[in-house]
Design an enzyme around this catalytic site. Structure first.
Site, PDB file in Angstrom:
ATOM      1  N   HIS A   1       0.807  -1.219   0.000  1.00  0.00           N
ATOM      2  CA  HIS A   1       0.000   0.000   0.000  1.00  0.00           C
ATOM      3  C   HIS A   1       0.839   1.268   0.000  1.00  0.00           C
ATOM      4  O   HIS A   1       0.348   2.362   0.281  1.00  0.00           O
ATOM      5  CB  HIS A   1      -1.002  -0.010   1.162  1.00  0.00           C
ATOM      6  CG  HIS A   1      -2.234  -0.790   0.812  1.00  0.00           C
ATOM      7  ND1 HIS A   1      -2.176  -2.060   0.293  1.00  0.00           N
ATOM      8  CD2 HIS A   1      -3.554  -0.473   0.852  1.00  0.00           C
ATOM      9  CE1 HIS A   1      -3.400  -2.502   0.049  1.00  0.00           C
ATOM     10  NE2 HIS A   1      -4.252  -1.554   0.382  1.00  0.00           N
TER      11      HIS A   1
ATOM     12  N   ASP B   1      -6.164   4.846  10.008  1.00  0.00           N
ATOM     13  CA  ASP B   1      -7.569   5.006   9.601  1.00  0.00           C
ATOM     14  C   ASP B   1      -8.045   3.768   8.852  1.00  0.00           C
ATOM     15  O   ASP B   1      -9.157   3.313   9.015  1.00  0.00           O
ATOM     16  CB  ASP B   1      -7.725   6.203   8.654  1.00  0.00           C
ATOM     17  CG  ASP B   1      -7.442   7.507   9.347  1.00  0.00           C
ATOM     18  OD1 ASP B   1      -7.437   7.529  10.583  1.00  0.00           O
ATOM     19  OD2 ASP B   1      -7.215   8.506   8.639  1.00  0.00           O
TER      20      ASP B   1
ATOM     21  N   GLU C   1      -9.645  13.849  14.910  1.00  0.00           N
ATOM     22  CA  GLU C   1      -9.128  14.005  13.539  1.00  0.00           C
ATOM     23  C   GLU C   1      -9.887  15.135  12.878  1.00  0.00           C
ATOM     24  O   GLU C   1     -10.757  15.768  13.512  1.00  0.00           O
ATOM     25  CB  GLU C   1      -9.349  12.717  12.723  1.00  0.00           C
ATOM     26  CG  GLU C   1      -8.227  11.732  12.793  1.00  0.00           C
ATOM     27  CD  GLU C   1      -8.110  10.844  11.557  1.00  0.00           C
ATOM     28  OE1 GLU C   1      -8.680  11.166  10.496  1.00  0.00           O
ATOM     29  OE2 GLU C   1      -7.423   9.810  11.677  1.00  0.00           O
TER      30      GLU C   1
HETATM   31  P1  FAD Z   1       4.203  -1.811   2.093  1.00  0.00           P
HETATM   32  O1  FAD Z   1       3.712  -0.717   1.254  1.00  0.00           O
HETATM   33  O2  FAD Z   1       4.143  -3.168   1.534  1.00  0.00           O
HETATM   34  O3  FAD Z   1       5.697  -1.502   2.583  1.00  0.00           O
HETATM   35  C1  FAD Z   1       6.053  -0.207   3.010  1.00  0.00           C
HETATM   36  C2  FAD Z   1       7.551  -0.140   3.346  1.00  0.00           C
HETATM   37  O4  FAD Z   1       7.777  -0.904   4.517  1.00  0.00           O
HETATM   38  C3  FAD Z   1       8.457  -0.728   2.272  1.00  0.00           C
HETATM   39  O5  FAD Z   1       9.675  -0.067   2.262  1.00  0.00           O
HETATM   40  C4  FAD Z   1       8.639  -2.154   2.734  1.00  0.00           C
HETATM   41  O6  FAD Z   1       9.836  -2.714   2.247  1.00  0.00           O
HETATM   42  C5  FAD Z   1       8.658  -1.978   4.239  1.00  0.00           C
HETATM   43  N1  FAD Z   1       8.133  -3.138   4.948  1.00  0.00           N
HETATM   44  C6  FAD Z   1       6.945  -3.751   4.782  1.00  0.00           C
HETATM   45  N2  FAD Z   1       6.833  -4.766   5.645  1.00  0.00           N
HETATM   46  C7  FAD Z   1       7.994  -4.797   6.354  1.00  0.00           C
HETATM   47  C8  FAD Z   1       8.504  -5.622   7.375  1.00  0.00           C
HETATM   48  N3  FAD Z   1       7.799  -6.628   7.857  1.00  0.00           N
HETATM   49  N4  FAD Z   1       9.727  -5.370   7.859  1.00  0.00           N
HETATM   50  C9  FAD Z   1      10.469  -4.343   7.386  1.00  0.00           C
HETATM   51  N5  FAD Z   1      10.046  -3.536   6.406  1.00  0.00           N
HETATM   52  C10 FAD Z   1       8.820  -3.759   5.901  1.00  0.00           C
HETATM   53  N6  FAD Z   1      -0.743   5.423   7.083  1.00  0.00           N
HETATM   54  C11 FAD Z   1      -1.005   5.903   8.305  1.00  0.00           C
HETATM   55  O7  FAD Z   1      -0.090   6.150   9.091  1.00  0.00           O
HETATM   56  N7  FAD Z   1      -2.287   6.137   8.707  1.00  0.00           N
HETATM   57  C12 FAD Z   1      -3.345   5.856   7.909  1.00  0.00           C
HETATM   58  O8  FAD Z   1      -4.465   6.072   8.308  1.00  0.00           O
HETATM   59  C13 FAD Z   1      -3.094   5.318   6.621  1.00  0.00           C
HETATM   60  N8  FAD Z   1      -4.104   5.010   5.799  1.00  0.00           N
HETATM   61  C14 FAD Z   1      -3.835   4.487   4.573  1.00  0.00           C
HETATM   62  C15 FAD Z   1      -4.899   4.152   3.735  1.00  0.00           C
HETATM   63  C16 FAD Z   1      -4.669   3.614   2.492  1.00  0.00           C
HETATM   64  C17 FAD Z   1      -5.840   3.245   1.606  1.00  0.00           C
HETATM   65  C18 FAD Z   1      -3.341   3.442   2.042  1.00  0.00           C
HETATM   66  C19 FAD Z   1      -3.068   2.918   0.674  1.00  0.00           C
HETATM   67  C20 FAD Z   1      -2.264   3.792   2.858  1.00  0.00           C
HETATM   68  C21 FAD Z   1      -2.509   4.310   4.130  1.00  0.00           C
HETATM   69  N9  FAD Z   1      -1.475   4.648   4.995  1.00  0.00           N
HETATM   70  C22 FAD Z   1      -1.749   5.133   6.239  1.00  0.00           C
HETATM   71  C23 FAD Z   1      -0.072   4.515   4.575  1.00  0.00           C
HETATM   72  C24 FAD Z   1       0.499   3.192   5.038  1.00  0.00           C
HETATM   73  O9  FAD Z   1       0.734   3.217   6.427  1.00  0.00           O
HETATM   74  C25 FAD Z   1       1.840   2.908   4.393  1.00  0.00           C
HETATM   75  O10 FAD Z   1       1.746   3.004   3.014  1.00  0.00           O
HETATM   76  C26 FAD Z   1       2.321   1.527   4.793  1.00  0.00           C
HETATM   77  O11 FAD Z   1       3.649   1.384   4.429  1.00  0.00           O
HETATM   78  C27 FAD Z   1       1.529   0.498   4.072  1.00  0.00           C
HETATM   79  O12 FAD Z   1       1.661  -0.748   4.702  1.00  0.00           O
HETATM   80  P2  FAD Z   1       1.895  -2.011   3.806  1.00  0.00           P
HETATM   81  O13 FAD Z   1       1.741  -3.144   4.740  1.00  0.00           O
HETATM   82  O14 FAD Z   1       1.104  -2.053   2.586  1.00  0.00           O
HETATM   83  O15 FAD Z   1       3.458  -1.795   3.486  1.00  0.00           O
END
Ligand code: FAD
Length: 513
Positions: free
Chosen positions: A91, A152, A265
């Site tokens: 994400h 969120d 918020e």
């Molecule tokens: P990814 O996008 O898969 O990874 C993000 C980064 O973290 C990459 O660099 C990856 O290599 C690294 N990573 C992933 N897993 C690990 C692990 N286990 N160990 C070490 N590194 C790792 N953020 C907020 O703070 N608050 C919100 O309310 C919020 N709402 C969101 C809503 C939507 C619809 C979206 C798309 C994003 C939102 N985000 C929010 C942003 C979100 O927190 C970040 O994009 C987060 O990185 C996404 O988590 P993911 O599991 O998809 O990680």
């Protein structure tokens, strides 16, 4: 050393760079017990929620244990050029979880089961690939317990948000998610599995929190739990001016815990009925409740503000919450006719963005590009930001939510890697852009240019600000981002990932040969 595995991954890497075959089709007999994804799934790891970059890895592995992660990191370390990116739920919006010609680890396989642990208080041992919605469901259903700090949207992995911050309306009170962790298990870039906490290997613990995946792959997190409330009073009120809005929001987030809401918020929205995405239609809580435009004074500005609050019922019950909410809202300066409120279950309240996801999937905007920009802006600059950015650059909105609400620096431990502004009160400004289907490349380019203009404006005006979930392409920007903590960040990288194998998609460090 797993040489057959290296041979396999390097073969895949050659296929990708020669462009003459799909990776993932051949050679799986070399990989022993590590689960290699099929070609179609590997292509998925070349994309993320942003839908703006396409970066094919050599292969996508599906570790189901920490030992699998250790093996994958060792494979990369023993090769001459491989890198490793943990992919949570993908994400990110700028390729942060990608690895060009490298190994992507699908962390979702490292998901539930979770385990309840008693360690002073009660906590959950959660695999890093679990989604927050799975943590919520498991905790409430099985134990009537839940973490205190959320995002969120809950379709994000525990490892993914702990690598960034994890912010929502509880953060002013409990801190972000990175401030609500008791222990981590991490596989560092040298292939070592380490358990760390504030008192054990504390430097690694704080490095990994908000560490953008640079120092290790988080495989497990211990998250403290508290009794979950059953019901929540969810309230939205509307302001016609930023000064009153920000004044009230800051007053609310700086009150003592005993006098505070459980969630604060807010968002800016366009004073326009015709904009269904971030105009008046975004304010009512329950389907069927109506926003009455007649209640907005004619002289109101083109941008209005909605403060969003929640109060847990806990032991108070509905009548107690009525009384308490009335008392707490009485001094606020919102427009009196524009109040929306509902009592909903705690799980429904926390799952609210899941319902927006369903709508976005149905109307096609979940699958279009998302040039999102999240910035943390000091309270001393936020009024000027409002005048310059919300009221001028973004006066027509962004085709999605424009969050703006205050947080407190003292809730962010400075030993963590995440960079925040200097002032005690700063705002999260989240411009969550959804490009309309068939809007074409021009719409995306315009949005990206607007983001650039906003960052340029923050810089030229000398605001105290940081990009949250940053994505920069060159070292100078990273140095500026981390400021005086850059040297610490570099030193931690040297200590825990000396060859710079991990999280290449962040484009901070290049793998050493
Ligand atoms: P990814 O996008 O898969 O990874 C993000 C980064 O973290 C990459 O660099 C990856 O290599 C690294 N990573 C992933 N897993 C690990 C692990 N286990 N160990 C070490 N590194 C790792 N953020 C907020 O703070 N608050 C919100 O309310 C919020 N709402 C969101 C809503 C939507 C619809 C979206 C798309 C994003 C939102 N985000 C929010 C942003 C979100 O927190 C970040 O994009 C987060 O990185 C996404 O988590 P993911 O599991 O998809 O990680």
């Amino acid at each position: 050393m797993p040489t057959t595995m290296i041979a396999f991954v390097e073969q895949q890497q050659r296929l990708v760079s020669d462009g003459d075959a799909e990776p993932g089709d051949d050679g799986q007999e070399y990989v022993g017990e590590l689960d290699v994804a099929a070609a179609g799934d590997i292509a998925l790891a070349a994309q993320d929620f942003g839908r703006m970059v396409f970066i094919p890895p050599a292969t996508l592995l599906r570790p189901s244990t920490t030992d699998d992660v250790v093996r994958a990191v060792c494979v990369a370390r023993c090769s001459s050029r491989l890198t490793v990116a943990a992919r949570g739920n993908g994400h990110s919006v700028g390729g942060q979880a990608m690895a060009r010609g490298g190994v992507v680890l699908d962390m979702r396989r490292l998901g539930p089961p979770m385990e309840l642990v008693r360690c002073g208080g009660v906590a959950a041992d959660v695999p890093a690939g679990a989604l927050w919605e799975e943590v919520l469901e498991w905790g409430v259903r099985n134990h009537g317990m839940a973490p205190t700090s959320w995002t969120d949207y809950l379709g994000l992995t525990v490892g993914g948000t702990l690598s960034n911050g994890g912010i929502s309306g509880q953060a002013f009170r409990h801190g972000p998610q990175v401030a609500n962790v008791a222990e981590l298990e991490v596989v560092t870039g040298d292939g070592e599995r380490r358990v760390c906490s504030p008192s054990l290997c504390s430097d690694l613990f704080f490095a990994a929190l908000g560490g953008l995946g640079q120092f290790g792959v988080i495989t497990r997190a211990r998250i403290p739990l508290v009794p979950a409330p059953k019901m929540v009073r969810w309230i939205r009120v509307v302001y016609k001016g930023f000064e009153e809005y920000a004044g009230d929001a800051e007053w609310l987030v700086t009150r003592a815990d005993s006098e505070a809401f459980d969630y604060v918020e807010g968002f800016a929205f366009v004073n326009d009925l015709s904009d269904p995405v971030n105009g008046w239609g975004s304010v009512p809580i329950l389907p069927g409740s109506v926003f009455e435009p007649a209640k907005i004074p004619a002289e109101s500005e083109p941008i209005l503000y909605c403060l969003e609050l929640a109060l847990h019922h806990n032991h108070r019950g509905a009548a107690g919450v009525d009384e308490r909410a009335k008392e707490m809202m009485w001094p606020l300066r919102y427009m009196r006719g524009l109040v929306f409120a509902a009592d909903v279950s705690y799980v429904d309240f926390l799952s609210r963005v899941g319902r927006a996801e369903e709508e976005a999937r149905a109307n096609g905007t979940w699958a279009t590009p998302h040039p999102w920009l999240n910035i943390l802006v000091s309270s001393s600059d936020i009024a000027d930001f409002d005048r310059t950015v919300f009221k001028r650059v973004l006066r027509r909105g962004v085709g999605g939510p424009m969050l703006v609400y205050p947080l407190l620096r003292s809730k962010w431990d400075p030993r963590m890697s995440v960079a925040v502004p200097e002032s005690e009160v700063f705002y999260l400004v989240a411009l969550l852009r959804f490009i309309a289907p068939r809007a074409g490349d021009a719409a995306l380019e315009e949005a990206v240019a607007q983001n650039r203009e906003i960052i340029g404006c923050c810089r030229s005006k000398g605001y105290d600000f940081k990009v949250y979930i940053p994505h920069y392409e060159n070292e100078a920007d990273w140095v500026r981002h981390f400021g005086r903590d850059w040297a610490r960040f570099v030193e931690r990288k040297r200590r825990y990932d000396p060859v710079a194998i991990l999280a290449p998609g962040q484009t901070i460090f290049a793998r050493a040969r």
